[in-house]
Design a protein around this motif. Structure first.
Motif, short mmCIF file in Angstrom:
data_model
loop_
_atom_site.label_atom_id
_atom_site.label_comp_id
_atom_site.label_asym_id
_atom_site.label_seq_id
_atom_site.Cartn_x
_atom_site.Cartn_y
_atom_site.Cartn_z
N TYR A 86 7.85 -7.41 -1.15
CA TYR A 86 7.84 -8.43 -2.21
C TYR A 86 8.49 -7.80 -3.43
O TYR A 86 7.93 -6.91 -4.04
N MET A 89 6.89 -7.15 -7.01
CA MET A 89 5.71 -6.33 -7.21
C MET A 89 6.12 -4.87 -7.41
O MET A 89 7.20 -4.47 -6.98
N GLU A 93 1.32 -1.89 -6.41
CA GLU A 93 0.72 -3.22 -6.18
C GLU A 93 0.94 -3.66 -4.75
O GLU A 93 0.05 -4.19 -4.09
N TYR A 94 2.17 -3.43 -4.31
CA TYR A 94 2.53 -3.86 -2.96
C TYR A 94 1.67 -3.14 -1.92
O TYR A 94 1.13 -3.77 -1.01
N PHE A 97 -1.74 -4.41 -1.95
CA PHE A 97 -1.81 -5.70 -1.27
C PHE A 97 -1.85 -5.51 0.25
O PHE A 97 -2.67 -6.13 0.94
N CYS A 98 -1.00 -4.63 0.74
CA CYS A 98 -0.99 -4.37 2.20
C CYS A 98 -2.34 -3.82 2.64
O CYS A 98 -2.84 -4.17 3.72
N ASP A 100 -5.25 -4.40 1.32
CA ASP A 100 -6.22 -5.52 1.39
C ASP A 100 -5.93 -6.41 2.58
O ASP A 100 -6.83 -6.86 3.28
N LEU A 101 -4.65 -6.66 2.78
CA LEU A 101 -4.26 -7.57 3.85
C LEU A 101 -4.69 -7.03 5.21
O LEU A 101 -5.17 -7.76 6.06
N LYS A 102 -4.52 -5.74 5.39
CA LYS A 102 -4.84 -5.14 6.68
C LYS A 102 -6.31 -4.76 6.79
O LYS A 102 -6.74 -4.24 7.81
N LYS A 103 -7.05 -4.99 5.72
CA LYS A 103 -8.48 -4.66 5.69
C LYS A 103 -8.70 -3.24 6.18
O LYS A 103 -9.51 -2.98 7.08
N LYS A 108 -9.52 3.17 -0.92
CA LYS A 108 -8.22 2.61 -1.25
C LYS A 108 -7.29 3.60 -1.97
O LYS A 108 -6.22 3.94 -1.46
N GLN A 144 4.17 1.14 4.09
CA GLN A 144 3.43 -0.06 4.43
C GLN A 144 2.94 0.00 5.87
O GLN A 144 1.79 -0.37 6.18
N ALA B 3 -6.69 -11.49 -0.36
CA ALA B 3 -5.53 -10.67 -0.75
C ALA B 3 -4.31 -11.55 -0.97
O ALA B 3 -3.58 -11.38 -1.95
N ILE B 4 -4.13 -12.51 -0.07
CA ILE B 4 -2.94 -13.37 -0.18
C ILE B 4 -3.06 -14.27 -1.40
O ILE B 4 -2.10 -14.45 -2.16
N ARG B 7 -2.35 -12.12 -4.48
CA ARG B 7 -0.94 -11.78 -4.63
C ARG B 7 -0.12 -12.99 -5.07
O ARG B 7 0.69 -12.94 -5.98
N LYS B 10 -0.89 -14.15 -8.62
CA LYS B 10 -0.33 -13.19 -9.56
C LYS B 10 1.19 -13.35 -9.64
O LYS B 10 1.78 -13.25 -10.71
N GLN B 73 13.16 -13.80 2.58
CA GLN B 73 13.11 -12.35 2.33
C GLN B 73 12.54 -11.59 3.52
O GLN B 73 12.39 -10.37 3.45
N SER B 75 9.66 -11.29 4.38
CA SER B 75 8.37 -10.66 4.14
C SER B 75 7.29 -11.35 4.97
O SER B 75 6.18 -10.85 5.09
N LEU B 78 5.56 -9.27 7.50
CA LEU B 78 4.37 -8.49 7.16
C LEU B 78 3.12 -9.34 7.36
O LEU B 78 2.15 -8.91 7.99
N SER B 82 0.19 -8.78 10.43
CA SER B 82 -1.04 -8.10 10.01
C SER B 82 -2.23 -8.83 10.63
O SER B 82 -2.13 -10.01 10.98
N PRO B 83 -3.33 -8.12 10.78
CA PRO B 83 -4.46 -8.71 11.51
C PRO B 83 -5.17 -9.79 10.70
O PRO B 83 -6.34 -9.66 10.35
N VAL B 84 -4.48 -10.85 10.39
CA VAL B 84 -5.06 -11.96 9.64
C VAL B 84 -4.71 -13.24 10.39
O VAL B 84 -3.61 -13.39 10.89
#
Lengths: 375, 233
Positions: A86, A89, A93-94, A97-98, A100-103, A108, A144, B3-4, B7, B10, B73, B75, B78, B82-84
Motif C-alpha cells: 500500500y 503507508m 504501518e504497512y 497492518f500485515c 494484524d491481518l495475519k493475526k 508485535k 511482509q 485490521a482492514i 487501514r 486511515k 495495485q 495489493s 496480500l 492472508s488467513p482471513v
C-alpha cells in the motif's frame, strides 16, 4: 509440507497448468524454473489460495487449500510477482497492518523489528512506501512474507529489479531462511536458482518437464555423457576408426576448429564408458587426443533443451500428456545443430565457461596421467 | 476485519479523499441548514431530506477505490492470501466507507444544538433521521462496494455507482410517468427516497429497516461472490 497432485488450471479454453504433481518436504528449498508465461506464478497463486484450481489437489502442511483455506494460508508467507504494497503507508504501518491481518502470534514490535533487521530495511521504516526504490519495495515485500514466521515461504521472483549487491544479500537471506523454512521460489534466471535451490522443478507450458536436483538434471540430460573430442588426425579415416569402437553409438564431426585437428562429438550407448577405448584405438595409430570433454550440460542448456523439446512435442500432437519426465524423448530431440552451436560457444570463443574449462582441464589431467601410465 | 477497517479508514485521511468528502457533505449540509434557519423551519429533518439526494451521489466517491484500487495495485494478493475470510475483508472495507459517510453527517449534531438554543428540538426525530440516513448510506455503499469489486478502474466504479444512485433517485418519477399498477408498485417498493422520507417524518417502519438491511446484506454477499468468482475464473 506442500503436496500437489494432478493440478489443472484452465482459463476458458486455455490450460495454464496441466497435470502438475509434486511434493515438497519440510525444510526443502525448491526452485521453479520456466520461461515467462510457463505457469509458475499460477501454481504459486493456487498454492496461496489467490486463485482456485480447476481440478486436482493441493495442500499445505496437510491442509487442503480449498477445504481449509484459512489454516493453509496461515502456514504461508507469500511474495507475489509484484509486491502487494500500500503505497500510501509507511513501511512500519504497512508491516503492522500485515501483522494484524495475519493475526501473528508474536509480540508485535520486537517481531517487526527483527524482520526489518533481517531484510535490512530499518533505515526506511518511517518512509512512505510510495517514495521507496524498487529494491526497497521488494524487500518490504519479503518482510511482509516473513511476518508471523510461516512454515512455507513462497517467493515469486524475489530478486527481480534488485542490483547485484542486493541480489547477493537476498540470496544469502534465502539461504539463511532455508534452514528453518520450506521455501519455494521461482525465477527465470538460472544462476539464481542454482545458487539457492537444491531441487529444481522446470515448468514449461504449464507442465513439469523436469523435477530433480541440479546435479542429477545435468547428469541425466547430458545424454549419457557424450564426449567432445579434439583429435589431431585425418578427419575421415579417424571418424571411421572411431565409429568401429565398441560402445559408440554415433559420431558427429564438428569440423576443424584448431588447425591440424578436428573436433567431434562421440555418443556412447547408454551406460557405456568409451573413453579408454577411444584413447587406446587412437594411440595405436599415434593420433593424439588434444582435448576430451564430457558434455555435461550447464543448467542453462538443460533448460533450453527441455523447454524447446517440449514445445516440439506438443506441436506433434498432445499424445503424451502424462509424460512427466520426457527425458528419453528429449534426448532424441537433441539436435546436433544446437550442440554444434553450444560447442562453438565453448571452444570457439574466448569467453569460456568456467565450469567447462575446469572440467576440461580435469579431463586433460586425467588423460595425461593415463598416458604416462601407458608409457 | 479490524485490521482492514483500521487501514482503510486511515487511508481516507492519509489522502485528501476523506477530507474532501467531509468538506463536501458539510458544505451541502451547512447550506441547507442556513436556508432552514432563515425561513425559520427549525426542523432538522428537512436537512436530512435534502441531503439524502446529495449523499446518494457522494457515496460512490467514497466506495470507488475500495476494491478497484487494490486490484490495480495487486495489493489484493496480500488480502486474499492472508488467513482471513473474504466476507471479513468485505465487511472491513464496507465499515470503513460507512463510517466516513456517517462522519460527513456529524455536523448535523452541531446544527441541532444550534436549533435547540432557539427553539424546541425533537431529538427522537433527529435520531430517526440519523437512522434513516445510516440505512440509506449502508445500502448505497454496499452497492458501491459491489461495483468496485467488479472493475479495476476507480473511474468506472464511480461512474457506474453514480448511475445506479441516479436511477434510484429518479425511480419515483418513473412511477409517476408510467401509469401502470405493476410499475408503480415496483418503483415504490425499490424507491430509497420514499422509504427514507418516512424516517424523516419520524415513522420508524420495520419493513423499511429490513428493506435497507436486506439490500446491504445482498450486495455485500454479491461482493464476496464476485471476488470468489474471480478466483475460479
Amino acid at each position: 509440507m506442500v503436496e500437489v497432485q494432478n493440478l489443472y488450471k484452465r482459463y476458458g479454453n486455455h490450460t495454464a497448468v496441466k497435470n502438475v504433481s509434486f511434493s515438497i518436504k519440510e525444510g526443502e528449498v525448491v526452485g521453479f524454473l520456466g520461461p515467462n508465461g510457463a505457469g509458475k506464478s499460477t501454481i504459486m497463486n493456487i498454492l496461496t489460495g489467490y486463485l482456485s484450481l480447476t481440478s486436482g489437489n493441493a495442500s499445505i502442511a496437510g491442509y487442503n487449500v480449498l477445504e481449509y483455506p484459512e489454516e493453509a494460508k496461515s502456514h504461508i508467507g507469500y511474495l507475489p510477482e509484484q509486491p502487494p504494497l500500500y503505497v500510501d503507508m509507511t513501511v512500519r504501518e504497512y508491516l503492522e497492518f500485515c501483522f494484524d491481518l495475519k493475526k501473528a502470534q508474536f509480540q508485535k514490535a520486537p517481531h517487526i523489528n527483527e524482520i526489518c533487521r533481517l531484510v535490512n530495511i530499518q533505515n526506511v521504516e518511517n518512509r512512505l512506501i510510495k517514495n521507496l526504490s524498487k529494491g526497497y519495495r521488494q524487500r518490504v515485500g519479503i518482510a511482509q512474507a516473513l511476518i508471523g514466521n510461516p512454515d512455507v515461504l513462497i517467493l515469486d521472483e524475489p530478486t527481480v529489479g534488485l542490483d547485484p549487491k542486493q541480489i547477493i544479500e537476498i540470496r544469502n537471506l534465502i539461504e539463511k531462511l532455508g534452514k528453518h523454512h520450506t521455501i519455494i521460489l521461482s525465477s527465470h534466471i538460472l544462476s539464481e536458482i542454482q545458487a539457492v535451490c537444491k531441487r529444481i522443478i522446470i515448468i514449461n507450458n504449464g507442465e513439469i518437464v523436469a523435477d530433480d536436483t541440479a546435479e542429477n538434471l545435468s547428469d541425466k540430460m547430458s545424454s549419457d555423457h557424450a564426449l567432445t573430442v579434439r583429435i589431431q588426425a585425418p578427419e575421415e579415416t579417424a571418424l571411421k576408426v572411431l565409429k568401429n569402437i565398441k560402445g559408440v553409438s554415433d559420431i558427429t564431426s564438428l569440423g576443424v576448429i584448431e588447425p591440424g585437428s578436428f573436433d567431434c562429438i562421440i555418443e556412447p550407448f547408454e551406460g557405456e564408458d568409451v573413453r579408454r577405448a577411444i584413447f587406446e584405438r587412437l594411440a595405436e595409430r599415434k593420433w593424439p587426443i588434444l582435448t576430451m570433454t564430457s558434455n555435461k550440460l550447464t543448467l542453462e542448456q538443460i533448460f533450453l533443451r527441455l523447454t524447446e523439446g517440449v514445445k516440439v512435442d506438443s506441436a506433434d500432437g498432445e499424445t503424451e500428456k502424462e509424460n512427466e519426465h520426457p527425458k528419453p524423448k528429449a534426448k532424441k530431440e537433441i539436435n546436433m545443430q544446437n550442440r554444434k552451436a553450444a560447442h562453438k560457444a565453448v571452444f570457439g570463443d574466448t569467453e569460456e565457461n568456467e565450469e567447462t574449462e575446469n572440467k576440461k582441464s580435469k579431463t586433460k589431467q586425467t588423460k595425461t596421467e593415463k598416458r604416462e601410465e601407458e608409457k | 476485519m479490524k485490521a482492514i477497517f483500521k487501514r482503510e479508514f486511515k487511508s481516507y485521511f492519509t489522502s485528501p479523499m476523506g477530507f474532501i468528502i467531509i468538506a463536501i457533505m458539510t458544505f451541502f449540509l451547512s447550506q441547507i441548514f442556513a436556508n432552514l434557519f432563515n425561513v425559520n423551519y427549525g426542523n432538522i429533518a428537512y436537512a436530512f431530506v435534502y441531503m439524502n439526494t446529495y449523499a446518494m451521489l457522494i457515496a460512490p466517491i467514497i466506495t470507488m477505490k475500495l476494491f478497484s484500487e487494490e486490484k490495480r495495485q495487486k495489493s489484493d494478493q496480500l488480502l486474499f492470501t492472508s488467513p482471513v475470510k473474504i466476507w471479513k475483508i468485505v465487511a472491513g472495507k464496507f465499515l470503513a466507507a460507512f463510517c466516513l459517510f456517517m462522519l460527513g453527517y456529524s455536523i448535523t449534531i452541531v446544527f441541532n444544538i444550534i436549533f435547540a438554543l432557539v427553539t424546541d428540538v425533537n431529538w427522537l426525530l433527529y435520531l430517526s433521521c440519523v437512522l434513516g440516513a445510516a440505512l440509506v448510506g449502508a445500502s448505497i455503499i454496499s452497492i458501491g462496494v459491489f461495483i468496485s469489486s467488479t472493475t479495476e478502474s476507480q473511474i468506472i466504479s464511480a461512474v457506474f455507482s453514480m448511475i445506479v444512485s441516479l436511477f434510484l433517485l429518479m425511480i419515483d418519477y418513473f412511477s409517476n410517468i408510467f401509469n401502470n399498477a405493476v410499475v408503480t408498485g415496483v418503483c415504490n417498493f425499490v424507491s430509497f427516497t420514499s422509504r427514507f422520507n418516512s424516517f424523516a417524518s419520524g415513522i420508524i417502519d420495520f419493513s423499511n429497516i429490513i428493506f435497507f438491511l436486506s439490500v446491504t446484506a445482498l450486495f455485500l454477499f454479491l461482493t464476496t461472490r464476485s471476488i470468489e468468482r474471480k478466483r475460479w475464473a
